[in-house]
Design a protein around this motif. Structure first.
Motif, mmCIF file in Angstrom:
data_model
loop_
_atom_site.group_PDB
_atom_site.id
_atom_site.type_symbol
_atom_site.label_atom_id
_atom_site.label_comp_id
_atom_site.label_asym_id
_atom_site.label_seq_id
_atom_site.Cartn_x
_atom_site.Cartn_y
_atom_site.Cartn_z
ATOM 1 N N UNK A 1 -15.123 -0.945 -3.487
ATOM 2 C CA UNK A 1 -15.190 -0.553 -4.899
ATOM 3 C C UNK A 1 -13.917 0.202 -5.302
ATOM 4 N N UNK A 2 -13.363 0.990 -4.383
ATOM 5 C CA UNK A 2 -12.082 1.648 -4.699
ATOM 6 C C UNK A 2 -10.977 0.599 -4.818
ATOM 7 N N UNK A 3 -11.030 -0.409 -3.947
ATOM 8 C CA UNK A 3 -10.041 -1.488 -4.015
ATOM 9 C C UNK A 3 -10.088 -2.173 -5.386
ATOM 10 N N UNK A 4 -11.311 -2.438 -5.861
ATOM 11 C CA UNK A 4 -11.455 -3.087 -7.170
ATOM 12 C C UNK A 4 -10.938 -2.165 -8.275
ATOM 13 N N UNK A 5 -11.229 -0.866 -8.167
ATOM 14 C CA UNK A 5 -10.697 0.105 -9.136
ATOM 15 C C UNK A 5 -9.173 0.051 -9.191
ATOM 16 N N UNK A 6 -8.560 0.010 -8.017
ATOM 17 C CA UNK A 6 -7.097 -0.064 -7.961
ATOM 18 C C UNK A 6 -6.609 -1.336 -8.656
ATOM 19 N N UNK A 7 -7.247 -2.448 -8.334
ATOM 20 C CA UNK A 7 -6.829 -3.728 -8.912
ATOM 21 C C UNK A 7 -7.026 -3.721 -10.424
ATOM 22 N N UNK A 8 -8.155 -3.191 -10.873
ATOM 23 C CA UNK A 8 -8.418 -3.147 -12.318
ATOM 24 C C UNK A 8 -7.398 -2.256 -13.028
ATOM 25 N N UNK A 9 -6.865 -1.284 -12.295
ATOM 26 C CA UNK A 9 -5.856 -0.394 -12.868
ATOM 27 C C UNK A 9 -4.429 -0.884 -12.640
ATOM 28 N N UNK A 10 -4.297 -2.074 -12.071
ATOM 29 C CA UNK A 10 -2.964 -2.679 -12.000
ATOM 30 C C UNK A 10 -2.258 -2.555 -10.666
ATOM 31 N N UNK A 11 -2.988 -2.260 -9.582
ATOM 32 C CA UNK A 11 -2.330 -2.135 -8.276
ATOM 33 C C UNK A 11 -3.095 -2.914 -7.208
ATOM 34 N N UNK A 12 -2.388 -3.843 -6.575
ATOM 35 C CA UNK A 12 -2.978 -4.584 -5.462
ATOM 36 C C UNK A 12 -2.513 -3.999 -4.140
ATOM 37 N N UNK A 13 -3.472 -3.662 -3.291
ATOM 38 C CA UNK A 13 -3.162 -3.295 -1.909
ATOM 39 C C UNK A 13 -3.999 -4.228 -1.029
ATOM 40 N N UNK A 14 -3.834 -4.159 0.279
ATOM 41 C CA UNK A 14 -4.653 -5.026 1.128
ATOM 42 C C UNK A 14 -5.785 -4.203 1.724
ATOM 43 N N UNK A 15 -7.026 -4.671 1.564
ATOM 44 C CA UNK A 15 -8.170 -3.890 2.044
ATOM 45 C C UNK A 15 -8.246 -3.880 3.568
ATOM 46 N N UNK A 16 -8.755 -2.788 4.107
ATOM 47 C CA UNK A 16 -8.791 -2.600 5.554
ATOM 48 C C UNK A 16 -9.611 -3.629 6.304
ATOM 49 N N UNK A 17 -10.702 -4.088 5.716
ATOM 50 C CA UNK A 17 -11.580 -5.012 6.445
ATOM 51 C C UNK A 17 -10.859 -6.290 6.844
ATOM 52 N N UNK A 18 -9.774 -6.587 6.138
ATOM 53 C CA UNK A 18 -9.035 -7.818 6.407
ATOM 54 C C UNK A 18 -8.429 -7.819 7.812
ATOM 55 N N UNK A 19 -8.238 -6.629 8.388
ATOM 56 C CA UNK A 19 -7.494 -6.509 9.647
ATOM 57 C C UNK A 19 -8.361 -6.140 10.837
ATOM 58 N N UNK A 20 -9.649 -6.276 10.671
ATOM 59 C CA UNK A 20 -10.547 -5.705 11.647
ATOM 60 C C UNK A 20 -10.748 -6.606 12.864
ATOM 61 N N UNK A 21 -10.142 -6.243 13.989
ATOM 62 C CA UNK A 21 -10.170 -7.106 15.179
ATOM 63 C C UNK A 21 -11.583 -7.337 15.678
ATOM 64 N N UNK A 22 -12.410 -6.323 15.593
ATOM 65 C CA UNK A 22 -13.731 -6.441 16.189
ATOM 66 C C UNK A 22 -14.795 -6.721 15.144
ATOM 67 N N UNK A 23 -14.345 -6.973 13.910
ATOM 68 C CA UNK A 23 -15.288 -7.136 12.809
ATOM 69 C C UNK A 23 -16.249 -5.952 12.752
ATOM 70 N N UNK A 24 -15.743 -4.782 13.176
ATOM 71 C CA UNK A 24 -16.513 -3.549 13.011
ATOM 72 C C UNK A 24 -16.541 -3.212 11.540
#
Lengths: 511, 511
Positions: A450-473
């Motif tokens: 939800x914070x990621x979406x807030x950032x995007x709605x406010x004009x900033x794209x970052x990459x969310x952490x879950x994208x990099x999760x080796x163990x799918x933790x």
């Protein structure tokens, strides 16, 4: 150890996959002795005549190796704006289109091969005698070839707990699973690697044997931004010797190593000077490669021109033992064959002719080091202007963590390791300070999202952490920020958006 | 069938391998909607800034599309020797280095994509509506990706009884075996394919199910030099519909189709004219692609620029159904990623800007057709001067076999199909005429090898037949000769060596 006593690689053939063992040697080997015979006419090869290549010559306007200055300067400014011309004719010369655009050996054209060999010897100093350097079509392709060569389905590999998702996507469909190892401010933890190796329980891992491969991005780790120093690498190498583990050192960011970050309030004139005085001093400042400790030939190092020349070159090289190199070659022959000839010719001409070989390329890399230091600095400085950043020591000077809060006395909102290499800052949110007090992994993931979406709605794209999760933790709460692309003005805007959204999300007015 | 009633591809998802099913869709898909948002700042991608690409511009001197004449002329002579300049700047324009040398989509840069789509639509006329065209890094790499996508270990594929060895080397180590189908003068035999399908006996094939894939090189077959006409292709397509077989049409030689060969003594002024009057007449002379019959989307066609531009481009494209294209894309993302940017930019600029798109490229291809016809002719003419060549009809005019003997009344020494496409002549030795009278497969192989060594010792390299043996059957007695590379003078010398060695080996003085 004198050169004469440097050992040869051990025999690591027991690490080969069934697939790699099943690949035959090239069936034409027995015929090759006739091929170089003077005056022999060959109607053997299925080669189109170079007279039908519609490219007569290719020339490129290229930067000088010292285009970028060695000391602080505005980002992107070339202090030597002169151009050279890398020129490749169809015929003649060391590099020509008739050869480079023909079917060529998987190992690449000769001048580029020589350059790569010289560069590797000088810069990485492998600790065994019979290492081989060998071109590939980019580290992603190389890792794909390595997966086929080293793994049978059901096997696994050790890797950082967060990892480049494409590396995982290469292995997982083959039934090859990542086994996450904890990271700290210097990257992969030797202690945790030893703990996991010592206590390996096949049953607890669904019958998986202890992995025989470590895949690591040791410099400017993607996404964590961490860089392993010499001491850490030596510890890990020794563990890998003890447990007979092959190390895949995927190191595209090696030459984007930067000076340690100094907070603006502690900066002096001397800390602003970003470069060493000469090539040797420059090289001595870089964390060594695993190759430097590799007296057994158990490291497969992957270098790439993607970050130092251009990603579209799809060109890089392995450094590894002759056994692995030969199997990689067989595998490449049935997939990518040789790296593309346009790239080989143009990058080869740039490096060996325009830039006069290793010295010129080192000067270029020193310029890049200064540029990435400047970018890293203006990015963290922008954080320092919108947050209070408080250092928290973790071991030596290069492994400090910066903790961010709205004001000196308010709760920490997030933290990150100020990188000394690569392109990324890995923001770890302190979600325990968040008013929602998320407790379950799912709640944490939803909050990250939800914070990621807030950032995007406010004009900033970052990459969310879950994208990099080796163990799918689940349940981490991270964002990855790249400082490689935006200029300072845009970065200041971006961090301002970040600050506004984060403070608002945490209900934090700084009081 | 009007365009409106052209069907969509059938769902062929049951043909996917376990590996292809295990590949997840790209995890960032859900985030993509934000990426094009105007004014948004992205710190998401790990992109180096193009300001650090040392290539400022690249320009190539390129041939005109009509460099080579349409009618008989000395081989290699350009009748339009003017040059154009394919110029790619770092920024601006449809094609630029900032994009092409960056990480790009696996599907390639936009102008090249558009060109490929237009070209495929016009030239190959797929018979279903939702076909997809998609760049790859050469047909060898594409076949490697297809093997991963369509086969589980233990499965097999139908293919010509002689085949390009690299195609086999790609599949076999994965436990995927070729099932040989007989060839005749038009290539793969529809009759034999039906016979093998009808009588498939799993037990006789070690438990292998009837293959669900046909891999074929239909034009200028390597090594057999055969070309399938429309009728043959339609027959094979219908069998593949009946038995639910996916057709992999590996067609790098498609545009090296040549006029039928006419023996010198039968040649007239009109048979010397090698070209059709315009593009449409040219296209109508080419054997159609399997795509033209493909109303179900079961053909995966592989095109390549290797034979028409240059092998070093490592660039080509798939034409296939959306289902297969999507899986290939996922596979490419974890291996070669996009084809190299230098090649995409330069070939893209050549085709779309210098050569003005499809029409220019067609003119270039017509020139190549004339050139390869000339080369094919001077090669067979050299045989005709040193042997008596007697036609033996096999069906229609394009499937004649030429039988070679020393004199009109002596025993046949070898035979070959005069190719109407590709680069190769496939010599089948009549070893029954050999004084050693080899009878066992091993004796035949040893004789093939000993004649091969004789040729090499006398200064001529050809490719031995055993190299191409799909079923590892012994006892064939073949040589492959490439007519793509040597000029006429060298070829005449080469065939003279061939004649001397063969006649001597057969103890044949022509009496």
């Amino acid at each position: 150890m004198s050169a004469a006593t440097v050992p040869k690689a051990l025999d690591h053939s027991h690490h080969l996959s069934d697939l790699a063992r099943a690949r035959e040697s090239s069936p034409l080997k027995s015929l090759i002795k006739y091929m170089g015979k003077p005056g022999i006419i060959s109607l053997g090869g299925g080669f189109p005549h170079p007279g039908y290549f519609p490219f007569e010559s290719i020339s490129a306007n290229v930067y000088a190796p010292d285009a970028f200055p060695l000391h602080n300067a505005p980002e992107g400014t070339r202090t030597n704006a002169s151009h050279g011309v890398a020129d490749v004719q169809k015929y003649g010369g060391d590099i020509n289109l008739a050869s480079a655009l023909q079917y060529t050996l998987a190992m690449g054209i000769a001048p580029l091969r020589t350059f790569i060999r010289d560069f590797t010897t000088r810069v990485f100093e492998p600790a065994y005698a019979d290492f081989v350097t060998y071109t590939h079509a980019g580290n992603t392709d190389a890792w794909s070839i390595i997966v086929d060569t080293l793994f049978n389905p059901g096997q696994g590999y050790f890797t950082e707990e967060f990892t480049y998702p494409s590396a995982q996507a290469t292995a997982v469909p083959h039934g090859v699973k990542p086994v996450p190892i904890k990271i700290d401010a210097q990257g992969l933890s030797a202690e945790d690697l030893r703990r996991v190796c010592e206590g390996w329980d096949e049953a607890a891992h669904g019958g998986m044997k202890r992995p025989h491969v470590l895949y690591t991005v040791p410099v400017g780790h993607n996404p964590c931004g961490t860089t392993m120093g010499a001491e850490r690498k030596k510890l890990i190498y020794d563990i890998c010797v003890e447990y007979d583990i092959i190390i895949v050192e995927d190191d595209p960011y090696y030459f984007l190593q930067q000076e340690p970050y100094v907070l603006p309030q502690h900066r002096t004139a001397s800390t602003s000077a970003t470069d060493a005085v000469d090539d040797e001093a420059f090289l001595s400042k870089l964390a060594p490669s695993f190759l430097k400790f590799d007296y057994q030939g158990r490291v497969i190092r992957l270098d790439s021109f993607s970050k130092t020349i251009a990603p579209g070159a799809r060109l890089g090289w392995y450094t590894c033992s002759p056994l692995f190199a030969e199997r990689f070659e067989r595998q490449a022959e049935t997939s990518t064959q040789n790296p593309n000839g346009f790239g080989q010719a143009l990058v080869g001409s740039l490096l060996t002719q325009q830039w006069k070989g290793v010295d010129g390329y080192l000067r270029w890399l020193r310029g890049l080091r200064a540029q990435y230091t400047i970018r890293r600095d203006f990015t963290i400085d922008a954080f320092a202007r919108t947050f209070v950043l408080t250092p928290r020591g973790e071991g030596d000077a290069t492994s400090t963590v910066l903790v961010a809060s709205s004001s000196k006395d308010s709760k920490p909102l997030f933290e990150f390791v100020p990188p000394v290499g690569g392109m990324f800052i890995w923001i770890k949110l302190h979600l325990s300070s968040h008013p929602a007090h998320p407790s379950t992994p799912t709640e944490i993931d939803e909050l990250e999202r939800s914070i990621w979406v807030d950032l995007a709605e406010n004009g900033l794209l970052v990459t969310p952490g879950w994208y990099f999760n080796a163990a799918a933790l689940k349940g981490q709460g991270h964002f990855r920020i790249a400082f490689s692309y935006s200029d300072e003005e845009e970065m200041v805007k971006a961090i301002a958006i970040f600050a506004r959204v984060i403070k608002s999300a945490f209900g934090d007015s700084g009081k």
